[in-house]
Design a protein around this motif. Structure first.
Motif, short mmCIF file in Angstrom:
data_model
loop_
_atom_site.label_atom_id
_atom_site.label_comp_id
_atom_site.label_asym_id
_atom_site.label_seq_id
_atom_site.Cartn_x
_atom_site.Cartn_y
_atom_site.Cartn_z
N ASN A 1 0.81 -1.23 0.00
CA ASN A 1 0.00 0.00 0.00
C ASN A 1 0.84 1.27 0.00
OD1 ASN A 1 -2.06 -1.82 0.17
ND2 ASN A 1 -3.11 -0.85 1.88
N ASN A 2 2.06 1.17 -0.48
CA ASN A 2 2.99 2.30 -0.54
C ASN A 2 3.35 2.86 0.84
OD1 ASN A 2 3.28 2.45 -3.39
ND2 ASN A 2 1.30 3.48 -3.53
N LYS A 3 2.90 2.22 1.91
CA LYS A 3 3.10 2.77 3.25
C LYS A 3 3.85 1.85 4.20
CE LYS A 3 1.04 6.76 2.77
NZ LYS A 3 1.80 8.02 2.92
N ILE A 4 3.89 0.57 3.88
CA ILE A 4 4.55 -0.41 4.74
C ILE A 4 5.63 -1.13 3.94
CG2 ILE A 4 4.25 -2.50 6.13
CD1 ILE A 4 1.35 -1.67 6.58
N ALA A 5 6.82 -1.22 4.50
CA ALA A 5 7.91 -1.94 3.86
C ALA A 5 8.33 -3.11 4.74
CB ALA A 5 9.10 -1.01 3.61
N VAL A 6 8.51 -4.27 4.13
CA VAL A 6 8.89 -5.47 4.87
C VAL A 6 10.18 -6.05 4.30
CG1 VAL A 6 8.18 -7.78 5.61
CG2 VAL A 6 6.45 -5.99 5.31
N ILE A 7 11.14 -6.32 5.17
CA ILE A 7 12.37 -7.01 4.79
C ILE A 7 12.47 -8.26 5.66
CG2 ILE A 7 14.90 -6.93 4.89
CD1 ILE A 7 14.77 -4.01 4.12
N VAL B 1 7.04 5.57 2.62
CA VAL B 1 6.82 4.51 3.62
C VAL B 1 6.68 5.11 5.01
CG1 VAL B 1 7.93 2.59 4.82
CG2 VAL B 1 7.88 2.63 2.32
N GLU B 2 5.66 4.69 5.74
CA GLU B 2 5.44 5.14 7.11
C GLU B 2 5.96 4.14 8.13
OE1 GLU B 2 4.29 6.90 10.69
OE2 GLU B 2 4.72 7.72 8.72
N VAL B 3 5.78 2.84 7.87
CA VAL B 3 6.20 1.81 8.82
C VAL B 3 7.13 0.80 8.14
CG1 VAL B 3 5.46 -0.05 10.36
CG2 VAL B 3 4.09 2.02 10.17
N GLY B 4 8.28 0.58 8.77
CA GLY B 4 9.21 -0.45 8.31
C GLY B 4 9.15 -1.65 9.23
N ILE B 5 9.12 -2.84 8.64
CA ILE B 5 9.03 -4.09 9.40
C ILE B 5 10.19 -5.00 9.01
CG2 ILE B 5 7.61 -6.11 9.92
CD1 ILE B 5 5.14 -4.47 9.12
N LEU B 6 11.04 -5.30 9.98
CA LEU B 6 12.12 -6.26 9.74
C LEU B 6 11.74 -7.57 10.42
CD1 LEU B 6 14.95 -6.93 8.65
CD2 LEU B 6 15.88 -6.19 10.85
N VAL B 7 11.65 -8.62 9.61
CA VAL B 7 11.25 -9.94 10.10
C VAL B 7 12.48 -10.82 10.15
CG1 VAL B 7 9.74 -11.92 9.68
CG2 VAL B 7 8.99 -9.62 9.01
N LYS B 8 12.80 -11.35 11.34
CA LYS B 8 14.03 -12.13 11.53
C LYS B 8 13.69 -13.51 12.09
CE LYS B 8 15.85 -8.96 14.21
NZ LYS B 8 16.83 -8.24 15.05
N ASN C 1 3.05 -16.37 7.51
CA ASN C 1 1.90 -16.07 8.37
C ASN C 1 2.20 -14.95 9.36
OD1 ASN C 1 0.22 -17.92 7.16
ND2 ASN C 1 0.55 -19.53 8.69
N ALA C 2 3.41 -14.96 9.87
CA ALA C 2 3.80 -13.91 10.82
C ALA C 2 3.73 -12.54 10.14
CB ALA C 2 5.21 -14.18 11.35
N ILE C 3 4.23 -12.47 8.92
CA ILE C 3 4.18 -11.20 8.18
C ILE C 3 2.73 -10.77 7.95
CG2 ILE C 3 4.67 -10.11 5.95
CD1 ILE C 3 7.23 -11.82 5.84
N LYS C 4 1.89 -11.70 7.52
CA LYS C 4 0.48 -11.38 7.27
C LYS C 4 -0.20 -10.84 8.52
CE LYS C 4 -0.32 -14.77 3.57
NZ LYS C 4 -0.99 -16.05 3.23
#
Length: 324
Positions: free
Chosen positions: A222-228, A258-265, A311-314
């Motif tokens: 949505n142009n607002k959340i970035a996930v790595i 981007v408003e929110v960045g999410i780093l998934v480890k 699933n965690a990302i979703k």
């Protein structure tokens, strides 16, 4: 502050500790308190059941950090426990028996999620860092005793914490008092160039190989959340430790629009750590709280167990979208 200062003056045996997954504010505040207690000829033990990130080891070259087992084997009774930069009792990174058997639990912290779990609490969520709180405490001691208790080692430790927790003075938690503190620490001999070089300028070659792989996973929603995403395979392939990956987090947030960045480890096959960073208006601590995590308005974290990465990302993205 007065109650904590008086209690420190009266006590003899102390443990200093902090939260799991050590960072600059964790180590800086704990180490500064350790050095101050040592200067009072107290018996002080630095206890932590976790490894130090490679870019912060320079602070601890001459410090013995004990595991919980090692401390328990010393058979010390009537000790006091000082927990620094730990917003939740359950995140204190030592054995629960050490916490339960302490004579007094002193909590010094700046997390908004802190529920004042200590017997004595100095909790100020509006401050930039726990290092700023320790600085305030030591500054008050200076005024009360009319003497300077912050030496170069303490100044360097505190400077490390405030620099890292404010993103080199770029985050919204940077206030005029933060710059005043930094100025005073410079005057007191803080090794600022060493801090910047060690923390930000000494990443190993493999770290950048991992960063390249991580950036290839970048997904914009949505142009607002970035996930790595970082998987165990990526860490193993590049021979980078899980604890040395926090520097990748800003890459999620620092993208146009981007408003929110999410780093998934992926820490293990059944444990996924997620770091959240926001830019302007989303309170990511509210997102983290839904998953029993916590933190600050612009920086928070959580852990999801027994779920796939997908699933965690979703789950986290769906919750974050409620605030976009």
């Amino acid at each position: 502050m007065d109650k904590i200062i008086n209690y420190i003056n009266e006590g003899n045996y102390f443990i200093v500790t902090s939260h799991v997954n050590p960072d600059g504010d964790n180590i800086g505040s704990t180490l500064a308190m350790y050095y101050y207690l040592k200067s009072l000829d107290k018996d002080v033990y630095y206890v932590l059941d976790d490894d130090t990130p490679i870019n912060l080891k320079f602070l601890l070259k001459d410090i013995e950090i004990l595991s919980s087992e090692e401390f328990i084997n010393l058979n010390i009774e009537q000790y006091n426990l000082i927990a620094l930069d730990c917003g939740d009792l359950n995140r204190i990174c030592i054995d629960k028996s050490i916490i339960e058997n302490s004579k007094k639990l002193i909590c010094i912290d700046h997390h908004a999620s802190n529920d004042n779990y200590g017997d004595l609490n100095y909790v100020m969520p509006e401050e930039s860092s726990t290092c700023e709180l320790v600085y305030n405490l030591l500054k008050k001691i200076n005024e009360d005793k009319n003497t300077q208790v912050i030496d170069q080692k303490i100044a360097t430790a505190l400077y490390t914490g405030v620099v890292t927790d404010t993103g080199k003075f770029s985050y919204s938690n940077t206030h005029p008092s933060t710059f005043e503190m930094a100025k005073e620490l410079l005057i007191l001999g803080a090794e600022t160039n060493k801090v910047i070089c060690e923390v930000y300028g000494n990443n190993p070659y493999n770290y950048y190989k991992l960063l390249g792989e991580a950036l290839n996973t970048l997904d914009i929603i949505n142009n607002k959340i970035a996930v790595i995403t970082l998987t165990q395979d990526m860490l193993n392939r590049n021979n980078v430790s899980f604890k040395d990956t926090d520097g990748i987090t800003p890459y999620c947030r620092d993208i146009e629009n981007v408003e929110v960045g999410i780093l998934v480890k992926e820490k293990s096959s059944n444990e996924i750590k997620i770091s959240l960073r926001s830019k302007n208006y989303v309170d990511v601590s509210k997102v983290a709280k839904v998953f029993n995590g916590g933190g600050h308005v612009r920086a928070a974290g959580l852990t999801i167990f027994n779920e796939t990465i997908e699933n965690a990302i979703k789950m986290v993205v769906a919750e974050t979208l409620k605030y976009i």
